[in-house]
Each structure stands twice: as structure tokens, then as C-alpha cells.
Design an enzyme around this catalytic site. Structure first.
Site, PDB file in Angstrom:
ATOM      1  N   MET A 150       1.001  -1.353  -0.071  1.00 51.03           N
ATOM      2  CA  MET A 150       0.052  -0.075  -0.003  1.00 51.03           C
ATOM      3  C   MET A 150       0.907   1.396  -0.029  1.00 51.03           C
ATOM      4  O   MET A 150       1.173   2.041   0.859  1.00 51.03           O
ATOM      5  CB  MET A 150      -0.853   0.004   1.204  1.00 51.03           C
ATOM      6  CG  MET A 150      -1.877  -1.424   1.220  1.00 51.03           C
ATOM      7  SD  MET A 150      -3.075  -0.993   2.683  1.00 51.03           S
ATOM      8  CE  MET A 150      -2.059  -1.239   4.015  1.00 51.03           C
ATOM      9  N   ASP A 151       1.306   1.575  -1.003  1.00 52.67           N
ATOM     10  CA  ASP A 151       2.314   2.797  -1.356  1.00 52.67           C
ATOM     11  C   ASP A 151       1.663   3.880  -1.805  1.00 52.67           C
ATOM     12  O   ASP A 151       0.764   3.913  -2.711  1.00 52.67           O
ATOM     13  CB  ASP A 151       3.477   2.297  -2.162  1.00 52.67           C
ATOM     14  CG  ASP A 151       4.553   3.219  -2.393  1.00 52.67           C
ATOM     15  OD1 ASP A 151       4.853   3.990  -1.295  1.00 52.67           O
ATOM     16  OD2 ASP A 151       5.564   3.249  -3.221  1.00 52.67           O
ATOM     17  N   GLY A 152       2.014   5.130  -1.164  1.00 54.76           N
ATOM     18  CA  GLY A 152       1.537   6.315  -1.751  1.00 54.76           C
ATOM     19  C   GLY A 152       0.564   7.081  -0.797  1.00 54.76           C
ATOM     20  O   GLY A 152      -0.075   7.871  -1.202  1.00 54.76           O
TER      21      GLY A 152
END
Length: 290
Positions: A41-43
Site C-alpha cells: 500500500m504505497d502512496g
């Protein structure tokens, strides 16, 4: 009156959306469906800056995206969902940011375990995977409560990786395997004088039997409750795994949409499922060869 009409319209739109989704998933289900999808879960922070949100609101938007993705995966028939929520390396961030994230994590864990929550409505069991001793007491206890409260759920499994890195997982598994084998060998030394251990050393068959193998390490992995992932999705366009499921990901599909995690949606899931189905025979053959 306007409020009532607005609710009716909203409810109608939700029903139409659900119907369309079910039609799409019925078509996708004709082909092979992955049993395990993992998400990096990047960003969240970049989304917060992009939208000029207050601190923490990017992660709250990310939690909403997680709930939606959890629902979509469940409706599609994906049995195992894993999310990379907090790396051990994240403890190196600014102390005030870590404290804020821990508070938010505890809040969302408690939210997940409420009676009316999505995990209880859908029958999803929660596991927290990682070096949980590194968490603050409040968060660790909340995680333990969540695992106990959902232990009766069996329709799907959500693994949340916190205080996790793959290298830590591998070291942990090797240590546990060594201790297990040593305990087995010590039990053979019934005289407590080492004589049986000398005979064991001389017997090649017994010696091989007590060596540590891949199956021993596999059994002691944090992620041993799940099969290896079929797909890993990392948002924000990055193609690196960032020390996530390195042991388990040698034969899975990696998908890296440009969308930040709070922006991920149904279209991204549909696209990667189609890509998985196109490559299914190749991936299956690679797994057989390993």
C-alpha cells in the site's frame, strides 16, 4: 425531503454498482481466479500532499481503499488477502509520525473488529504478521484482540503485515527451525552423556533426517498460514518489493499501477486479474518446475 431523496438515489446507485460488479466478476470467474493477492500500500503520504490534506488523512483515505479492495477480492472469490501495512524500516521515520501512525493503526484495528464491521459481515479472519514485539503495547494488544475476535471467521483470511520485513521473517524462521531441530536431537540423547549424538553423527541417514530443509523454514514463516501469493500489487508505479514476501514471491505476477494507494479502484483489480489469466499457464508451469 432532499436528504431523503439523496439517500434513495445513493442507495440505488450502490445497488446498480454492486450488480454491475457481480456481472463482471461472474465473467472473470470463468477463468482461473487467484487464491492469494498481496498489496504493497504505497502512496498514502504523497496522496495527502497531492490533495492538500491534513496529516493522517492520507492514511485514512488509504484505509477506505483497503476496505473497498477487501470487499472486491471477497466478491471475486479470492480466499487470501495480504497487505503490507507497516515495515520495520518505518520505525526510522520521525518519532512524531510513528506515534501518529501507531494511534491511527490502533483506531483502525478496533474499527475492524466491531460487530458490524466488514470482516465480521463477510466472515473474514484477521492475522497480524511480523515482529509484533516491536509494536507499542496498545497496538500489539489491539492486534491480539482482533485475531481472537475473528478466529471464528473462516470464509477468507486477511493477513496484515506490521513491524514486518522479509529478512526479519526469514531470520525468525531459521532460528525457530534450528531450535526445533536441536530439541529433536536432544531428545535422542537419553543418557545425557552425548553417546547417542555421536552415533547419530556416524549414521548418515539419521544425520540427513535432522538437517534443516526448506520445508522446515516454510513452516516457521510468519506467512505460513497462507499459500504463496499469485499476485503482488504495488501502487504508485514502483516495481520494487521493498523487503516484502521475498521468500514467497518467486513465481507470482507483479503489477505496479501508477495510482497511489488511496486511488486504487475496481478497474485496477480487473486489469490484473485479466493479466493473471493470460499468464496463468506460464506461472503454473514455473511453479511445477521449482
Amino acid at each position: 425531503m432532499e436528504g431523503v431523496n439523496g439517500k434513495k438515489v445513493g442507495h440505488l446507485c450502490e445497488n446498480i454498482s454492486s450488480f454491475v460488479r457481480q456481472c463482471i466478476f461472474s465473467i472473470l470467474s470463468v477463468g482461473p481466479v487467484p487464491s492469494h493477492i498481496a498489496f504493497i500500500m504505497d502512496g498514502n503520504r504523497r496522496y495527502s500532499k497531492k490533495q492538500n490534506l491534513l496529516d493522517g488523512n492520507g492514511h485514512r483515505a488509504g484505509f477506505s481503499a483497503l476496505i473497498n479492495m477487501l470487499k472486491y477480492c471477497y466478491e471475486l472469490g479470492v480466499k487470501y488477502i495480504t497487505v503490507y501495512a507497516f515495515s520495520i524500516d518505518n520505525f526510522k521515520r520521525r518519532p512524531e509520525e510513528v506515534v501518529s501512525l501507531m494511534k491511527l493503526m490502533q483506531e483502525k484495528i478496533d474499527e475492524l473488529t466491531k460487530e458490524e464491521s466488514i470482516v465480521n459481515r463477510l466472515g473474514i479472519r484477521i492475522y497480524f504478521q511480523g515482529n509484533l514485539k516491536l509494536l507499542s503495547d496498545h497496538v500489539r494488544l489491539a492486534a491480539e484482540r482482533a485475531m481472537v475476535k475473528t478466529s471464528g471467521n473462516s470464509k477468507a483470511i486477511l493477513s496484515i503485515c506490521v513491524a514486518y520485513t522479509s529478512t526479519d521473517e526469514i531470520v525468525h524462521a531459521v532460528q525457530e527451525s534450528c531450535e526445533e531441530k536441536w530439541d529433536e536431537i536432544r531428545k535422542l540423547d537419553v543418557n545425557n552423556d552425548g553417546s547417542n549424538l555421536i552415533r547419530l553423527e556416524e549414521n548418515v541417514k539419521d544425520k540427513n533426517e535432522h538437517r534443516i530443509g526448506v520445508t522446515n523454514v516454510d513452516r516457521h514463516m510468519y506467512m505460513s498460514v497462507c499459500p504463496d501469493p499469485d499476485i503482488i500489487i504495488r501502487t504508485s508505479g514502483a516495481t520494487r518489493l521493498s523487503n516484502f514476501l521475498l521468500w514467497q514471491s518467486s513465481h507470482c505476477l507483479l503489477y505496479s499501477p501508477a495510482a497511489l494507494w488511496p486511488e486504487i479502484g475496481l478497474r485496477h483489480l480487473i486489469w490484473v486479474i485479466l493479466d493473471f489469466q493470460r499468464n496463468y499457464l506460464y506461472l503454473k508451469e514455473k511453479k511445477k518446475q521449482s
